[in-house]
Design a protein around this motif. Structure first.
Motif, mmCIF file in Angstrom:
data_model
loop_
_atom_site.group_PDB
_atom_site.id
_atom_site.type_symbol
_atom_site.label_atom_id
_atom_site.label_comp_id
_atom_site.label_asym_id
_atom_site.label_seq_id
_atom_site.Cartn_x
_atom_site.Cartn_y
_atom_site.Cartn_z
ATOM 1 N N PHE A 75 0.830 -1.208 0.000
ATOM 2 C CA PHE A 75 0.000 0.000 0.000
ATOM 3 C C PHE A 75 0.865 1.258 0.000
ATOM 4 C CE2 PHE A 75 -3.392 -2.342 2.782
ATOM 5 C CZ PHE A 75 -3.734 -3.127 1.711
ATOM 6 N N ILE A 76 1.723 1.346 1.000
ATOM 7 C CA ILE A 76 2.479 2.584 1.246
ATOM 8 C C ILE A 76 3.574 2.792 0.207
ATOM 9 C CG2 ILE A 76 4.025 3.747 2.869
ATOM 10 C CD1 ILE A 76 2.477 2.393 5.144
ATOM 11 N N GLY A 77 4.341 1.742 -0.054
ATOM 12 C CA GLY A 77 5.508 1.891 -0.909
ATOM 13 C C GLY A 77 5.202 1.927 -2.384
ATOM 14 N N PHE A 78 4.175 1.191 -2.817
ATOM 15 C CA PHE A 78 3.923 1.051 -4.241
ATOM 16 C C PHE A 78 2.667 1.791 -4.685
ATOM 17 C CE2 PHE A 78 5.980 -3.292 -3.380
ATOM 18 C CZ PHE A 78 7.222 -2.692 -3.284
ATOM 19 N N ASN A 79 1.510 1.478 -4.077
ATOM 20 C CA ASN A 79 0.278 2.147 -4.489
ATOM 21 C C ASN A 79 0.319 3.651 -4.216
ATOM 22 O OD1 ASN A 79 -1.187 -0.796 -3.288
ATOM 23 N ND2 ASN A 79 -1.270 -0.237 -5.430
ATOM 24 N N PHE A 80 0.882 4.041 -3.056
ATOM 25 C CA PHE A 80 0.961 5.456 -2.697
ATOM 26 C C PHE A 80 2.331 6.067 -3.003
ATOM 27 C CE2 PHE A 80 -2.768 4.259 -0.286
ATOM 28 C CZ PHE A 80 -3.568 5.391 -0.368
ATOM 29 N N ASN A 81 3.261 5.243 -3.517
ATOM 30 C CA ASN A 81 4.573 5.754 -3.937
ATOM 31 C C ASN A 81 5.231 6.582 -2.842
ATOM 32 O OD1 ASN A 81 6.732 6.147 -5.627
ATOM 33 N ND2 ASN A 81 5.782 7.801 -6.798
ATOM 34 N N MET A 82 5.082 6.144 -1.576
ATOM 35 C CA MET A 82 5.694 6.818 -0.426
ATOM 36 C C MET A 82 5.209 8.255 -0.275
ATOM 37 S SD MET A 82 7.561 4.541 1.089
ATOM 38 C CE MET A 82 8.613 5.475 2.180
ATOM 39 N N PRO A 156 -5.998 2.610 -14.583
ATOM 40 C CA PRO A 156 -6.194 3.849 -15.369
ATOM 41 C C PRO A 156 -5.927 5.126 -14.578
ATOM 42 C CG PRO A 156 -8.304 3.076 -14.579
ATOM 43 C CD PRO A 156 -7.281 2.065 -14.097
ATOM 44 N N TRP A 157 -5.592 4.996 -13.302
ATOM 45 C CA TRP A 157 -5.519 6.176 -12.443
ATOM 46 C C TRP A 157 -4.290 7.024 -12.740
ATOM 47 C CZ3 TRP A 157 -10.191 5.819 -11.195
ATOM 48 C CH2 TRP A 157 -10.759 4.583 -10.889
ATOM 49 N N SER A 158 -3.213 6.416 -13.233
ATOM 50 C CA SER A 158 -2.011 7.192 -13.534
ATOM 51 C C SER A 158 -2.203 8.138 -14.707
ATOM 52 C CB SER A 158 -0.841 6.242 -13.823
ATOM 53 O OG SER A 158 -1.175 5.339 -14.867
ATOM 54 N N ASP A 159 -3.235 7.900 -15.518
ATOM 55 C CA ASP A 159 -3.520 8.774 -16.665
ATOM 56 C C ASP A 159 -4.679 9.722 -16.402
ATOM 57 O OD1 ASP A 159 -1.513 7.558 -18.056
ATOM 58 O OD2 ASP A 159 -2.834 6.180 -19.134
ATOM 59 N N SER A 160 -5.166 9.748 -15.172
ATOM 60 C CA SER A 160 -6.379 10.515 -14.884
ATOM 61 C C SER A 160 -6.102 11.920 -14.391
ATOM 62 C CB SER A 160 -7.208 9.780 -13.824
ATOM 63 O OG SER A 160 -6.474 9.678 -12.605
ATOM 64 N N GLY A 161 -4.838 12.258 -14.160
ATOM 65 C CA GLY A 161 -4.495 13.580 -13.644
ATOM 66 C C GLY A 161 -4.657 13.715 -12.148
ATOM 67 N N LEU A 162 -4.899 12.611 -11.450
ATOM 68 C CA LEU A 162 -5.059 12.662 -10.001
ATOM 69 C C LEU A 162 -3.705 12.888 -9.328
ATOM 70 C CD1 LEU A 162 -7.476 9.632 -9.440
ATOM 71 C CD2 LEU A 162 -8.085 12.058 -9.397
ATOM 72 N N SER A 163 -3.728 13.477 -8.151
ATOM 73 C CA SER A 163 -2.509 13.632 -7.362
ATOM 74 C C SER A 163 -2.041 12.251 -6.906
ATOM 75 C CB SER A 163 -2.785 14.507 -6.141
ATOM 76 O OG SER A 163 -3.654 13.833 -5.234
ATOM 77 N N PRO A 164 -0.764 12.130 -6.505
ATOM 78 C CA PRO A 164 -0.275 10.821 -6.058
ATOM 79 C C PRO A 164 -1.110 10.208 -4.932
ATOM 80 C CG PRO A 164 1.563 12.303 -6.403
ATOM 81 C CD PRO A 164 0.324 13.125 -6.569
ATOM 82 N N VAL A 165 -1.582 11.054 -4.008
ATOM 83 C CA VAL A 165 -2.377 10.528 -2.898
ATOM 84 C C VAL A 165 -3.721 10.012 -3.394
ATOM 85 C CG1 VAL A 165 -3.532 11.115 -0.748
ATOM 86 C CG2 VAL A 165 -1.241 12.001 -1.197
#
Length: 380
Positions: A75-82, A156-165
Motif C-alpha cells: 500500500f504505502i511503498g507502491f500504491n501510494f509511492n511513499m 487507469p488512475w495514472s492517466d487521470s491527472g489525479l494527485s499521487p495521494v
C-alpha cells in the motif's frame, strides 16, 4: 532496475542518496543479503523459534501479522509511492514508514479477526481458525494490489491527472475489488462455516499453490523481463490488461512445472506421502524462494546482467533466479529449517515451512530497500 516502482514510467524519479559505506556491486549485494538474514534471524529468535523464542507467537498469529505487514508495505511503498514521506530525511523516513506499517499490520487483521470474526466464525480468533483465513487474504491481495502498481503502471488512475495521494486511494479501492473477487472465488468457499455449502472452484491446496505461481509469473515478467511481453503493446490500457490477465496463463504453466519438479526431484517420496492432500500447495513453498531471488535480483543486485542483448540479459537473469531458488529450497528443507530455525521435520532429513521464513526475509528486505533506501550502504 530501481526498487519496485508503482509506475514503470516514473522509475527515474526514485533516487538514492549516497550515504554510508560505499561498496562494489557484488560486495554491496552480499552485505544487503547478510543484513536481511541477520535481522530476520533475530526476529525469528524472538517470536518464532520453537526452542529459543522469547515470546512464542508461531505459527499464529505471527504468520497473519507478517503477511499483512507485507500487504501494508505494498500500500504505502507502491500504491501510494511513499506519498507524504518524501519530505523526511533518512533514517527518519524509514523509521516513520516502518512504524506506520507495523501499526496497520496489527490493526487491519485484528479488526477482521476480533471484529468481523464475531459475525463470521471462519474469521474468528476462537481456536485460532481466523488467523489463517485472514492471512490468506494477503495471498490474493499481494497480486491484487501489487499488479496495479507495477505491471499495470497504475492504469487507469495514472492517466487521470489525479494527485499521487488520490491515485493511491483509487488504486487501493481497485485492489480491494480485485482481492475481494479473488478471495471469495478461490479461498472463502473452502473455509466458510456457513450452513449452506459454497461451490468450491478449486480445492484450497490447489488454489494456494496455483495462485502463488501466478505471483511468481508476475514478479518475473515485471522485474526480470522489464514487463515483457506486455510492454510490447503500445497502448497503456492494452499493456495493463494484458499484464493483469496474462500472468494467470503463465502462472498456470509454472504451476505444472513446479509440481513436477517437487514430485520428481525436490521432495523425497516418503515426504510426499506424509504431506498428502496438501501437496498441491507446495508450489507456493518453492515459489516463495524464487520470489525472494526475483525481488533481490532486481532491487539489490542491479538486475545483472545488463551488458548483453535484451533477450540474453533476461534469460540469464531468469536462469540465475530459478537456480538460486531451487538451491535455496533444497538447502532450507534438508538442513537450514531444522538445524538453524528449529522447525519440525516432515520426515527425517526434510521439513520446514518456507512460506513463513522467506516471507519474513522478503518483508525485512523490502523495508530496507523501499523505506530505508539502503541506509548506511551505497553501491559504487
Amino acid at each position: 532496475m530501481e526498487p519496485i516502482s508503482p509506475n514503470i514510467d516514473v522509475q527515474e524519479k526514485i533516487s538514492f542518496v549516497s550515504t554510508g559505506l560505499v561498496l562494489r556491486s557484488f560486495t554491496f549485494s552480499l552485505a544487503v543479503f547478510l543484513i536481511v538474514h541477520a535481522i530476520s534471524l533475530g526476529v525469528w529468535r524472538l517470536f518464532v523459534d520453537s526452542r529459543l523464542a522469547v515470546w512464542k507467537y508461531s505459527p499464529q498469529p505471527f504468520g497473519m501479522y507478517l503477511f499483512w505487514g507485507i500487504l501494508v508495505l505494498v500500500f504505502i511503498g507502491f500504491n501510494f509511492n511513499m506519498a507524504g514521506f518524501s519530505a523526511l530525511k533518512q533514517p527518519v523516513r524509514g523509521c516513520v514508514a516502518t512504524v506506520l506499517t507495523f501499526a496497520l499490520a496489527f490493526l487491519l487483521p485484528a479488526t477482521l479477526v476480533y471484529g468481523y470474526g464475531a459475525l463470521d466464525s471462519a474469521f474468528s480468533a476462537v481456536g485460532g481458525t481466523g488467523y489463517g483465513a485472514v492471512g490468506l487474504i494477503v495471498l490474493i491481495g499481494f497480486y491484487g494490489f501489487g499488479i496495479l502498481a507495477t505491471g499495470m503502471a497504475g492504469w487507469p488512475w495514472s492517466d487521470s491527472g489525479l494527485s499521487p495521494v488520490l491515485s493511491g486511494f483509487a488504486q487501493l479501492v481497485s485492489g480491494c475489488c480485485l482481492t475481494g473477487l479473488g478471495y471469495f472465488l478461490l479461498i472463502y468457499p473452502s473455509i466458510s462455516t456457513a450452513s449452506a455449502p459454497h461451490a468450491i472452484l478449486l480445492p484450497l491446496p490447489v488454489a494456494i499453490g496455483w495462485f502463488y505461481s501466478v505471483i511468481v509469473a508476475w514478479l518475473t515478467t515485471f522485474l526480470i523481463f522489464d514487463n515483457w511481453p506486455w510492454s510490447m503493446l503500445r497502448r497503456k490500457s492494452h499493456m495493463a490488461l494484458a499484464a493483469l490477465v496474462g500472468n494467470f496463463l503463465l502462472g498456470t504453466a509454472l504451476y505444472g512445472v513446479h509440481l513436477a519438479l517437487l514430485r520428481w526431484v525436490l521432495i523425497p517420496p516418503d515426504a510426499i506421502e506424509k504431506i498428502g492432500e496438501m501437496f498441491p500447495s507446495w508450489p507456493a513453498q518453492l515459489g516463495v524462494w524464487i520470489a525472494f531471488w526475483l525481488i533481490f535480483w532486481a532491487n539489490v543486485a542491479g538486475n545483472w546482467p545488463n551488458r548483453f542483448g535484451m533477450g540474453t540479459n533476461r534469460v540469464i537473469r531468469a536462469a540465475s533466479c530459478w537456480s538460486l531458488g531451487l538451491i535455496s529450497f533444497v538447502v532450507y528443507t534438508r538442513w537450514f529449517s531444522a538445524a538453524v530455525l528449529h522447525e519440525a521435520e516432515i520426515v527425517p532429513g526434510f521439513g520446514g515451512d518456507p512460506l513463513t521464513w522467506v516471507d519474513l526475509l522478503n518483508y525485512v528486505m523490502l523495508i530496507y530497500v523501499v523505506y530505508f533506501q539502503f541506509y548506511g550502504l551505497s553501491r559504487k
